[in-house]
Design a protein around this motif. Structure first.
Motif, PDB file in Angstrom:
ATOM      1  N   MET A 110     -30.960 -23.146 -12.506  1.00  0.00           N
ATOM      2  CA  MET A 110     -32.316 -23.016 -11.964  1.00  0.00           C
ATOM      3  C   MET A 110     -33.324 -23.119 -13.094  1.00  0.00           C
ATOM      4  O   MET A 110     -32.999 -22.874 -14.257  1.00  0.00           O
ATOM      5  CB  MET A 110     -32.484 -21.713 -11.190  1.00  0.00           C
ATOM      6  CG  MET A 110     -32.361 -20.456 -12.036  1.00  0.00           C
ATOM      7  SD  MET A 110     -32.359 -18.950 -11.051  1.00  0.00           S
ATOM      8  CE  MET A 110     -30.648 -18.926 -10.509  1.00  0.00           C
ATOM      9  N   ARG A 111     -34.531 -23.494 -12.739  1.00  0.00           N
ATOM     10  CA  ARG A 111     -35.618 -23.555 -13.713  1.00  0.00           C
ATOM     11  C   ARG A 111     -36.203 -22.152 -13.830  1.00  0.00           C
ATOM     12  O   ARG A 111     -36.561 -21.538 -12.820  1.00  0.00           O
ATOM     13  CB  ARG A 111     -36.672 -24.553 -13.224  1.00  0.00           C
ATOM     14  CG  ARG A 111     -37.613 -24.994 -14.307  1.00  0.00           C
ATOM     15  CD  ARG A 111     -38.270 -26.324 -13.913  1.00  0.00           C
ATOM     16  NE  ARG A 111     -39.036 -26.825 -15.030  1.00  0.00           N
ATOM     17  CZ  ARG A 111     -40.361 -26.696 -15.129  1.00  0.00           C
ATOM     18  NH1 ARG A 111     -41.052 -26.113 -14.169  1.00  0.00           N
ATOM     19  NH2 ARG A 111     -40.981 -27.162 -16.196  1.00  0.00           N
ATOM     20  N   THR A 112     -36.263 -21.645 -15.061  1.00  0.00           N
ATOM     21  CA  THR A 112     -36.677 -20.260 -15.285  1.00  0.00           C
ATOM     22  C   THR A 112     -37.772 -20.185 -16.340  1.00  0.00           C
ATOM     23  O   THR A 112     -37.934 -21.074 -17.165  1.00  0.00           O
ATOM     24  CB  THR A 112     -35.480 -19.405 -15.769  1.00  0.00           C
ATOM     25  OG1 THR A 112     -34.917 -20.013 -16.936  1.00  0.00           O
ATOM     26  CG2 THR A 112     -34.409 -19.295 -14.686  1.00  0.00           C
ATOM     27  N   ARG A 113     -38.505 -19.092 -16.294  1.00  0.00           N
ATOM     28  CA  ARG A 113     -39.490 -18.789 -17.329  1.00  0.00           C
ATOM     29  C   ARG A 113     -39.001 -17.547 -18.065  1.00  0.00           C
ATOM     30  O   ARG A 113     -38.341 -16.682 -17.481  1.00  0.00           O
ATOM     31  CB  ARG A 113     -40.874 -18.549 -16.730  1.00  0.00           C
ATOM     32  CG  ARG A 113     -40.878 -17.417 -15.753  1.00  0.00           C
ATOM     33  CD  ARG A 113     -42.251 -16.960 -15.310  1.00  0.00           C
ATOM     34  NE  ARG A 113     -42.090 -15.938 -14.296  1.00  0.00           N
ATOM     35  CZ  ARG A 113     -41.655 -14.701 -14.500  1.00  0.00           C
ATOM     36  NH1 ARG A 113     -41.343 -14.295 -15.718  1.00  0.00           N
ATOM     37  NH2 ARG A 113     -41.512 -13.848 -13.509  1.00  0.00           N
ATOM     38  N   TRP A 114     -39.309 -17.494 -19.351  1.00  0.00           N
ATOM     39  CA  TRP A 114     -38.925 -16.369 -20.198  1.00  0.00           C
ATOM     40  C   TRP A 114     -40.132 -15.998 -21.050  1.00  0.00           C
ATOM     41  O   TRP A 114     -40.726 -16.864 -21.682  1.00  0.00           O
ATOM     42  CB  TRP A 114     -37.764 -16.756 -21.123  1.00  0.00           C
ATOM     43  CG  TRP A 114     -36.518 -17.142 -20.388  1.00  0.00           C
ATOM     44  CD1 TRP A 114     -36.282 -18.316 -19.743  1.00  0.00           C
ATOM     45  CD2 TRP A 114     -35.351 -16.347 -20.224  1.00  0.00           C
ATOM     46  NE1 TRP A 114     -35.035 -18.296 -19.184  1.00  0.00           N
ATOM     47  CE2 TRP A 114     -34.444 -17.103 -19.469  1.00  0.00           C
ATOM     48  CE3 TRP A 114     -34.987 -15.069 -20.658  1.00  0.00           C
ATOM     49  CZ2 TRP A 114     -33.185 -16.624 -19.120  1.00  0.00           C
ATOM     50  CZ3 TRP A 114     -33.736 -14.598 -20.327  1.00  0.00           C
ATOM     51  CH2 TRP A 114     -32.851 -15.357 -19.560  1.00  0.00           C
ATOM     52  N   ASP A 115     -40.493 -14.725 -21.059  1.00  0.00           N
ATOM     53  CA  ASP A 115     -41.582 -14.225 -21.904  1.00  0.00           C
ATOM     54  C   ASP A 115     -41.031 -13.099 -22.766  1.00  0.00           C
ATOM     55  O   ASP A 115     -40.382 -12.187 -22.258  1.00  0.00           O
ATOM     56  CB  ASP A 115     -42.738 -13.708 -21.036  1.00  0.00           C
ATOM     57  CG  ASP A 115     -43.418 -14.837 -20.288  1.00  0.00           C
ATOM     58  OD1 ASP A 115     -44.028 -15.684 -20.948  1.00  0.00           O
ATOM     59  OD2 ASP A 115     -43.311 -14.871 -19.043  1.00  0.00           O
TER      60      ASP A 115
END
Length: 108
Positions: free
Chosen positions: A86-91
């Motif tokens: 899946m396409r994910t965001r990480w901060d």
């Protein structure tokens, strides 16, 4: 297009991605501040349980597509044996010692 792990801007984030992709739990744990926290899709989770389930027992792997905020915000294709890809965001929040104090992830 993906960004090679070695070209990621922030040293702590670069080491985080490298440890995930190498399935190196010891290196991963050393990157975290002693009281590190994390959230998944906006909900705080138990860090140890989450990394075991979502990364290490399920062969997690990150392919970074984009970075921003000095390398502390990523968009990545993340895959593991449980959820597929899946396409994910990480901060990431990195403390003064260069250790990860908090990370937040979720679908992008």
């Amino acid at each position: 297009m993906t960004i090679q792990t070695t070209r990621l801007s922030d040293p702590a984030v670069r080491a985080f991605v490298a440890a995930v992709n190498a399935h190196d739990r010891e290196a991963f744990q050393e990157l975290l501040a002693p009281d590190a926290t994390m959230a998944d899709d906006g909900d705080d989770r138990d860090l140890d349980q989450w990394i075991d389930r979502e990364i290490f027992s399920s062969n997690g792997h990150m392919e970074v597509e984009n970075e921003s905020n000095g390398g502390r915000a990523l968009i990545a294709r993340y895959r593991n044996d449980t959820w597929g890809e899946m396409r994910t965001r990480w901060d990431f929040t990195v403390d003064e010692e260069g250790r990860i104090a908090r990370f937040e992830t979720g679908q992008a």
